[in-house]
Design a protein around this motif. Structure first.
Motif, PDB file in Angstrom:
ATOM      1  N   LYS A 138       0.660  -0.839  -0.188  1.00 10.07           N
ATOM      2  CA  LYS A 138       0.159  -0.121   0.343  1.00 10.07           C
ATOM      3  C   LYS A 138       1.245   0.974  -0.033  1.00 10.07           C
ATOM      4  O   LYS A 138       0.164   2.320  -0.741  1.00 10.07           O
ATOM      5  CB  LYS A 138      -0.636   0.037   1.636  1.00 10.07           C
ATOM      6  N   ARG A 139       2.288   1.755   0.556  1.00 10.41           N
ATOM      7  CA  ARG A 139       2.677   2.235   1.061  1.00 10.41           C
ATOM      8  C   ARG A 139       3.529   2.389  -0.329  1.00 10.41           C
ATOM      9  O   ARG A 139       3.975   4.044  -1.409  1.00 10.41           O
ATOM     10  CB  ARG A 139       3.818   2.050   1.986  1.00 10.41           C
ATOM     11  N   LEU A 140       3.836   0.959  -1.472  1.00 10.24           N
ATOM     12  CA  LEU A 140       4.669   1.531  -2.509  1.00 10.24           C
ATOM     13  C   LEU A 140       3.544   2.252  -3.873  1.00 10.24           C
ATOM     14  O   LEU A 140       3.761   3.179  -4.356  1.00 10.24           O
ATOM     15  CB  LEU A 140       4.935   0.115  -2.770  1.00 10.24           C
ATOM     16  N   LEU A 141       2.084   1.619  -3.139  1.00 14.00           N
ATOM     17  CA  LEU A 141       0.931   2.312  -4.358  1.00 14.00           C
ATOM     18  C   LEU A 141       1.236   3.923  -4.219  1.00 14.00           C
ATOM     19  O   LEU A 141       0.964   5.047  -4.763  1.00 14.00           O
ATOM     20  CB  LEU A 141       0.024   1.352  -4.122  1.00 14.00           C
ATOM     21  N   GLY A 142       0.808   4.388  -3.175  1.00 13.84           N
ATOM     22  CA  GLY A 142       1.086   5.529  -3.173  1.00 13.84           C
ATOM     23  C   GLY A 142       2.916   6.129  -3.230  1.00 13.84           C
ATOM     24  O   GLY A 142       1.978   7.189  -3.666  1.00 13.84           O
ATOM     25  N   VAL A 143       3.661   5.408  -3.159  1.00 13.38           N
ATOM     26  CA  VAL A 143       4.499   6.387  -3.905  1.00 13.38           C
ATOM     27  C   VAL A 143       3.906   6.979  -5.058  1.00 13.38           C
ATOM     28  O   VAL A 143       4.362   8.020  -6.096  1.00 13.38           O
ATOM     29  CB  VAL A 143       6.344   5.559  -4.267  1.00 13.38           C
ATOM     30  N   LEU A 144       3.571   5.457  -6.249  1.00  7.76           N
ATOM     31  CA  LEU A 144       3.904   5.739  -8.025  1.00  7.76           C
ATOM     32  C   LEU A 144       2.527   6.645  -7.412  1.00  7.76           C
ATOM     33  O   LEU A 144       2.452   7.356  -8.581  1.00  7.76           O
ATOM     34  CB  LEU A 144       3.011   3.955  -8.156  1.00  7.76           C
ATOM     35  N   GLU A 145       1.308   6.808  -6.259  1.00  8.55           N
ATOM     36  CA  GLU A 145       0.479   7.900  -6.689  1.00  8.55           C
ATOM     37  C   GLU A 145       0.536   9.067  -7.320  1.00  8.55           C
ATOM     38  O   GLU A 145       0.482   9.667  -7.483  1.00  8.55           O
ATOM     39  CB  GLU A 145      -0.532   6.877  -5.863  1.00  8.55           C
TER      40      GLU A 145
END
Length: 233
Positions: free
Chosen positions: A157-164
């Protein structure tokens, strides 16, 4: 006609056309990086199905090309010095094919920024998303202790936040330019949501930029084609 007989892998997966680039793969998130790239750049190639479920990547022939026993791998009969070259590691292959064709990897400072995002996918996204898949869909789902699943889901979820955040006001990872950074990530984000069935674990619906980016990537004909190569039939 190119002579690829010095590569032991060709004994198990004989080339029908040795003058073409040979792809040894399966349509996993790592495997499709290369098939998508090949479809995008239009470079003719011959795919060979490596069934990892049957341990074919651990055969002596495959290990002769990639001692790490992982797909994908390639042999290019027309390497940079004019002789055949064998390569493994999906990120390295993406960079190689981009350099070979002058496609999907910007020049100058943007080249290294693009490679940075490819390395981010390989170092973080792939390992973390893969663990979510293991603990949510595969053998790990039977584990009574759910703390490992939660740990990997939280990090994903944190990594998706980086991509977001990266995709804020950007169509693609590098802005207006679709690059190998997008190719490296598309299969993994798709797998996390579709195949690993983990959308609820990472609150995927909240990542609107990622959702838009993934839909745009999956709409590309080369991506749709590459996701099915090599065919499992």
């Amino acid at each position: 006609m190119a002579d690829l007989s010095s590569f032991p892998i060709t004994r198990r997966w004989p080339p029908k056309n040795p003058d073409l680039l040979q792809l040894y793969s399966l349509n996993t998130p790592n495997g499709v990086k290369v098939s998508i790239m090949l479809e995008e750049i239009g470079l003719p190639y011959e795919p060979h199905l490596v069934v990892i479920g049957n341990n074919e990547s651990w055969t002596p022939e495959f290990l002769s090309l990639n001692p790490n026993g992982k797909i994908p791998a390639i042999i290019d009969p027309n390497g940079p010095d004019g002789s055949p070259i064998g390569l493994a590691e999906s990120g390295a292959i993406l960079i190689y094919l981009a350099d070979k064709t002058g496609r999907l990897l910007p020049a100058g400072n943007r080249r290294y920024e693009t490679i940075q995002w490819v390395m981010w996918q390989m170092s973080h996204v792939g390992p973390m998303f893969g663990q979510v898949g293991f603990f949510n869909r595969f053998a790990g789902k039977e584990w009574e202790d759910k703390r490992p699943l939660q740990r990997y889901a939280d990090e994903s979820k944190r990594l998706l936040g980086v991509l977001e955040g990266r995709l804020t006001d950007r169509q693609w990872v590098m802005g207006d330019d679709y690059t190998i950074a997008d190719i490296a990530l598309l299969g993994w984000v798709r797998n996390l949501i579709v195949f690993y069935e983990a959308a609820h674990l990472v609150e995927y619906a909240s990542f609107t930029n990622v959702h838009r980016w993934l839909d745009a990537g999956l709409a590309r004909p080369a991506v749709q084609c590459g996701l099915k190569i090599p065919s499992r039939n």
